[in-house]
Design an enzyme around this catalytic site. Structure first.
Site, PDB file in Angstrom:
ATOM      1  N   ASP A 110     -19.147 -21.894 -17.360  1.00 45.09           N
ATOM      2  CA  ASP A 110     -17.921 -21.375 -16.734  1.00 45.09           C
ATOM      3  C   ASP A 110     -18.281 -19.470 -17.256  1.00 45.09           C
ATOM      4  OD1 ASP A 110     -15.733 -21.555 -15.175  1.00 45.09           O
ATOM      5  OD2 ASP A 110     -14.706 -20.603 -17.057  1.00 45.09           O
ATOM      6  N   GLU A 125     -16.920 -20.296 -10.350  1.00 44.28           N
ATOM      7  CA  GLU A 125     -17.955 -19.584 -10.800  1.00 44.28           C
ATOM      8  C   GLU A 125     -18.146 -20.736 -11.717  1.00 44.28           C
ATOM      9  OE1 GLU A 125     -13.319 -19.327 -12.040  1.00 44.28           O
ATOM     10  OE2 GLU A 125     -14.920 -19.535 -10.501  1.00 44.28           O
TER      11      GLU A 125
END
Length: 324
Positions: A185, A229
């Site tokens: 992440d 993301e």
């Protein structure tokens, strides 16, 4: 371009020639096919089913021309064996036969052939049949590629990741090997978008994706965009120690991109958090459990300060911090 100068086109193979595998125990037929196609294609030749399987493994043909009647493994059995291989299912097989019975035609279709040509054949007919099936194959390849590639980053998308995860899970069970998953992440990505704009955010994701892809060490590794993301890194035949080493390296190389991130609370450059889990070959856990555990480890990495790795076996969670 049009392959063979006749028949359908155009399609682009990125500068390479199409690869044909010709399988027949008659040298005269093999020589004729080579003369007919070698100027436009790469032609690989085999005189038995067993030899054809070996050549297939190293040549990755785009189309196979296959005789039905051969000593030992005949063409029908060879085709059936090829169609059991995941990578071969989309490869068109054209049977070339000296018989014209309805039963043999039916057997060719049932074995997985896409077409057949009777001996003796018209060379132009064979060229056009080959061109038609190459065109269809490359169009299908392109559509499949578009369906499995993330439009923003150019790496594998979630659909491809989930398909490969299932394949690697089954292989790890069959071969009793470990399977590792990293969930990655980008830290504080929303503040990054807010400060630098969405175009910069998109470019940031592209750079991270390219970096992940370039750090794949083996052909079986897979880097994919998991969503937003978040990225996934699939590592077959990798134990917990190996997964941790790779994850720590990824944390460091993302830092070394030196992408400014002044709204991060842990650094003035972009960082990532990684959760890693490893499916032990002796475990009875599902591939869903592997995702759940990797996600739990990612949550721990964020909770412990981000910019770090948390790694565990699916049954024994452990955490390992990396320099923030």
């Amino acid at each position: 371009m049009s392959i063979g100068g006749e028949g359908p086109g155009p399609y682009d193979l990125g500068g390479r020639r199409a690869r044909l595998l010709v399988v027949d125990d008659e040298p005269v037929f093999v020589k004729l096919i080579h003369q007919l196609f070698s100027a436009e294609h790469e032609v690989f030749m085999a005189t038995s089913g067993e030899e054809a399987l070996r050549i297939y493994a190293r040549s990755a043909p785009d189309l196979i021309l296959l005789d039905v009647k051969m000593p030992g493994m005949d063409g029908l059995e060879l085709c059936r064996q090829l169609k059991r291989l995941p990578d071969a299912r989309a490869i068109p097989v054209i049977f070339v036969t000296g018989h014209e019975s309805l039963d043999e035609e039916t057997a060719c279709w049932n074995a997985g052939g896409v077409d057949f040509v009777n001996k003796p054949f018209n060379p132009l007919t064979l060229r056009n049949r080959v061109n038609v099936h190459l065109a269809l194959k490359f169009q299908a390849d392109r559509l499949r590629e578009m369906a499995f590639v993330d439009g923003l980053t150019g790496i594998a998308n979630r659909r491809q990741f989930e398909e490969r995860l299932g394949q690697e899970y089954r292989r790890s069970r069959r071969n009793r090997t470990s399977l590792a998953l990293l969930l990655i992440d980008v830290d504080f990505f929303k503040p990054y978008n807010d400060r630098y704009g969405h175009q910069a955010g998109d470019e940031c994701l592209r750079q991270v994706a390219a970096l992940l892809s370039s750090n794949m060490q083996r052909p079986g590794d897979l880097a994919a965009r998991y969503g937003g993301e978040e990225f996934a890194f699939l590592l077959p035949e990798t134990d917990a120690k190996g997964a941790r080493v790779i994850a720590e390296r990824l944390v460091e190389v993302v830092r070394q991109l030196n992408l400014e991130h002044l709204d991060s609370s842990i650094a003035d450059v972009l960082t990532v958090s990684i959760g890693a889990a490893v499916l032990d070959p002796d475990s009875s856990d599902s591939c869903g459990a592997l995702i759940t555990q990797a996600d739990a480890q990612l949550y721990r990495a964020k909770k412990q300060g981000r910019g770090r790795v948390c790694c565990s076996l699916t049954s024994e969670p452990r955490a390992e911090a990396v320099r923030p």
